[in-house]
Scaffold this motif. Structure first.
Motif, PDB file in Angstrom:
ATOM      1  N   SER A  29       0.830  -1.204   0.000  1.00 44.67           N
ATOM      2  CA  SER A  29       0.000   0.000   0.000  1.00 44.67           C
ATOM      3  C   SER A  29       0.870   1.263   0.000  1.00 44.67           C
ATOM      4  O   SER A  29       0.456   2.300  -0.506  1.00 44.67           O
ATOM      5  N   ASN A  30       2.085   1.166   0.534  1.00 42.30           N
ATOM      6  CA  ASN A  30       2.993   2.310   0.547  1.00 42.30           C
ATOM      7  C   ASN A  30       3.735   2.479  -0.777  1.00 42.30           C
ATOM      8  O   ASN A  30       4.201   3.573  -1.086  1.00 42.30           O
ATOM      9  N   PHE A  31       3.865   1.411  -1.534  1.00 41.02           N
ATOM     10  CA  PHE A  31       4.603   1.436  -2.792  1.00 41.02           C
ATOM     11  C   PHE A  31       3.766   0.659  -3.801  1.00 41.02           C
ATOM     12  O   PHE A  31       4.031  -0.492  -4.119  1.00 41.02           O
ATOM     13  N   ASP A  32       2.720   1.308  -4.299  1.00 48.84           N
ATOM     14  CA  ASP A  32       1.702   0.652  -5.104  1.00 48.84           C
ATOM     15  C   ASP A  32       2.106   0.619  -6.575  1.00 48.84           C
ATOM     16  O   ASP A  32       2.168   1.648  -7.237  1.00 48.84           O
ATOM     17  N   LEU A  33       2.370  -0.586  -7.078  1.00 47.98           N
ATOM     18  CA  LEU A  33       2.732  -0.745  -8.486  1.00 47.98           C
ATOM     19  C   LEU A  33       1.512  -0.834  -9.392  1.00 47.98           C
ATOM     20  O   LEU A  33       1.638  -0.729 -10.607  1.00 47.98           O
ATOM     21  N   HIS A  34       0.328  -1.009  -8.799  1.00 51.57           N
ATOM     22  CA  HIS A  34      -0.886  -1.077  -9.612  1.00 51.57           C
ATOM     23  C   HIS A  34      -1.093   0.227 -10.382  1.00 51.57           C
ATOM     24  O   HIS A  34      -1.590   0.199 -11.515  1.00 51.57           O
ATOM     25  N   GLN A  35      -0.733   1.356  -9.781  1.00 47.71           N
ATOM     26  CA  GLN A  35      -0.885   2.642 -10.467  1.00 47.71           C
ATOM     27  C   GLN A  35       0.018   2.718 -11.702  1.00 47.71           C
ATOM     28  O   GLN A  35      -0.373   3.268 -12.729  1.00 47.71           O
ATOM     29  N   ASN A  36       1.213   2.157 -11.607  1.00 46.94           N
ATOM     30  CA  ASN A  36       2.109   2.122 -12.766  1.00 46.94           C
ATOM     31  C   ASN A  36       1.508   1.271 -13.873  1.00 46.94           C
ATOM     32  O   ASN A  36       1.586   1.612 -15.046  1.00 46.94           O
TER      33      ASN A  36
ATOM     34  N   GLU B 239      15.354  -8.467  -7.891  1.00 48.06           N
ATOM     35  CA  GLU B 239      16.024  -9.690  -7.446  1.00 48.06           C
ATOM     36  C   GLU B 239      16.650  -9.493  -6.059  1.00 48.06           C
ATOM     37  O   GLU B 239      16.540 -10.364  -5.188  1.00 48.06           O
ATOM     38  N   GLU B 240      17.279  -8.355  -5.850  1.00 44.25           N
ATOM     39  CA  GLU B 240      17.898  -8.067  -4.547  1.00 44.25           C
ATOM     40  C   GLU B 240      16.837  -7.976  -3.457  1.00 44.25           C
ATOM     41  O   GLU B 240      17.023  -8.499  -2.350  1.00 44.25           O
ATOM     42  N   ILE B 241      15.706  -7.348  -3.759  1.00 42.31           N
ATOM     43  CA  ILE B 241      14.633  -7.221  -2.773  1.00 42.31           C
ATOM     44  C   ILE B 241      14.038  -8.592  -2.460  1.00 42.31           C
ATOM     45  O   ILE B 241      13.751  -8.898  -1.302  1.00 42.31           O
ATOM     46  N   ARG B 242      13.874  -9.446  -3.475  1.00 41.88           N
ATOM     47  CA  ARG B 242      13.372 -10.804  -3.240  1.00 41.88           C
ATOM     48  C   ARG B 242      14.321 -11.579  -2.321  1.00 41.88           C
ATOM     49  O   ARG B 242      13.884 -12.293  -1.417  1.00 41.88           O
ATOM     50  N   LYS B 243      15.628 -11.432  -2.546  1.00 40.63           N
ATOM     51  CA  LYS B 243      16.599 -12.134  -1.704  1.00 40.63           C
ATOM     52  C   LYS B 243      16.529 -11.652  -0.257  1.00 40.63           C
ATOM     53  O   LYS B 243      16.610 -12.446   0.673  1.00 40.63           O
ATOM     54  N   ILE B 244      16.370 -10.341  -0.074  1.00 37.51           N
ATOM     55  CA  ILE B 244      16.258  -9.787   1.284  1.00 37.51           C
ATOM     56  C   ILE B 244      14.990 -10.299   1.954  1.00 37.51           C
ATOM     57  O   ILE B 244      15.002 -10.671   3.129  1.00 37.51           O
ATOM     58  N   MET B 245      13.876 -10.331   1.207  1.00 37.48           N
ATOM     59  CA  MET B 245      12.616 -10.817   1.771  1.00 37.48           C
ATOM     60  C   MET B 245      12.745 -12.271   2.210  1.00 37.48           C
ATOM     61  O   MET B 245      12.232 -12.661   3.260  1.00 37.48           O
ATOM     62  N   LYS B 246      13.438 -13.072   1.423  1.00 35.37           N
ATOM     63  CA  LYS B 246      13.606 -14.483   1.760  1.00 35.37           C
ATOM     64  C   LYS B 246      14.563 -14.654   2.935  1.00 35.37           C
ATOM     65  O   LYS B 246      14.300 -15.437   3.851  1.00 35.37           O
ATOM     66  N   LYS B 247      15.672 -13.913   2.915  1.00 35.43           N
ATOM     67  CA  LYS B 247      16.680 -14.074   3.959  1.00 35.43           C
ATOM     68  C   LYS B 247      16.174 -13.630   5.325  1.00 35.43           C
ATOM     69  O   LYS B 247      16.351 -14.315   6.324  1.00 35.43           O
ATOM     70  N   TYR B 248      15.533 -12.452   5.381  1.00 36.27           N
ATOM     71  CA  TYR B 248      15.090 -11.886   6.659  1.00 36.27           C
ATOM     72  C   TYR B 248      13.629 -12.190   6.974  1.00 36.27           C
ATOM     73  O   TYR B 248      13.120 -11.752   8.006  1.00 36.27           O
ATOM     74  N   ARG B 249      12.942 -12.880   6.046  1.00 37.99           N
ATOM     75  CA  ARG B 249      11.520 -13.210   6.224  1.00 37.99           C
ATOM     76  C   ARG B 249      10.717 -11.970   6.585  1.00 37.99           C
ATOM     77  O   ARG B 249      10.050 -11.908   7.621  1.00 37.99           O
ATOM     78  N   CYS B 250      10.816 -10.973   5.737  1.00 41.37           N
ATOM     79  CA  CYS B 250      10.133  -9.712   5.988  1.00 41.37           C
ATOM     80  C   CYS B 250       9.237  -9.375   4.800  1.00 41.37           C
ATOM     81  O   CYS B 250       9.292 -10.016   3.755  1.00 41.37           O
ATOM     82  N   ASN B 251       8.425  -8.335   4.960  1.00 44.67           N
ATOM     83  CA  ASN B 251       7.543  -7.948   3.865  1.00 44.67           C
ATOM     84  C   ASN B 251       8.279  -7.007   2.899  1.00 44.67           C
ATOM     85  O   ASN B 251       9.446  -6.668   3.096  1.00 44.67           O
ATOM     86  N   PHE B 252       7.588  -6.606   1.866  1.00 43.24           N
ATOM     87  CA  PHE B 252       8.190  -5.817   0.800  1.00 43.24           C
ATOM     88  C   PHE B 252       8.718  -4.469   1.300  1.00 43.24           C
ATOM     89  O   PHE B 252       9.839  -4.065   0.967  1.00 43.24           O
ATOM     90  N   ASP B 253       7.937  -3.781   2.123  1.00 42.62           N
ATOM     91  CA  ASP B 253       8.371  -2.472   2.627  1.00 42.62           C
ATOM     92  C   ASP B 253       9.620  -2.588   3.498  1.00 42.62           C
ATOM     93  O   ASP B 253      10.540  -1.773   3.386  1.00 42.62           O
TER      94      ASP B 253
END
Length: 127
Positions: A60-67, A81-95
């Motif tokens: 909701s803070n970084f909405d790609l639907h508008q793009n 790719e870097e953000i996906r790796k961070i999400m997997k490594k730290y088990r965190c959400n996109f923001d």
């Protein structure tokens, strides 16, 4: 019975003293056995905002639907790719992954991520 308890005790002591060797291997095994979606076989050039949304790289803070609705013709997120790796490594959400990635960039460029002030002691700045 006593010999079984002695063997178990020796095994536990040996495991405790060698934990520095086998514990990282156990973590690697856990990571390999952890369920993940099938990998996407595409390069950064093939990426699009629709694919980024499908992969969960929006919020909701970084909405790609508008793009997507605005007809943006760019190739999607630059560092997906870097953000996906961070999400997997730290088990965190996109923001949170975007925040970690931005803080890592700031550290790499010699900027304190908490204050935004250069780390270099010779830097001169005016307030």
């Amino acid at each position: 019975m006593l010999s079984i308890l002695l063997i178990l005790l020796l095994w536990c002591v040996a495991a405790y003293f060698t934990r520095g060797y086998w514990l990282p291997k156990l973590e690697d095994l856990r990571e390999r056995l952890h369920y993940t979606r099938l990998p996407f076989f595409r390069s950064e050039e093939d990426s699009s905002f629709a694919q980024n949304i499908e992969e969960g790289l929006t919020s909701s803070n970084f909405d790609l639907h508008q793009n997507l609705l605005g007809g943006d013709d760019r190739h999607g997120l630059e560092n997906a790719e870097e953000i996906r790796k961070i999400m997997k490594k730290y088990r965190c959400n996109f923001d949170q992954a975007r925040l970690i990635q931005q803080q890592n960039k700031m550290k790499a460029n010699g900027i304190d991520p908490r204050t935004g002030v250069p780390i270099d002691p010779k830097a001169v700045y005016f307030s």
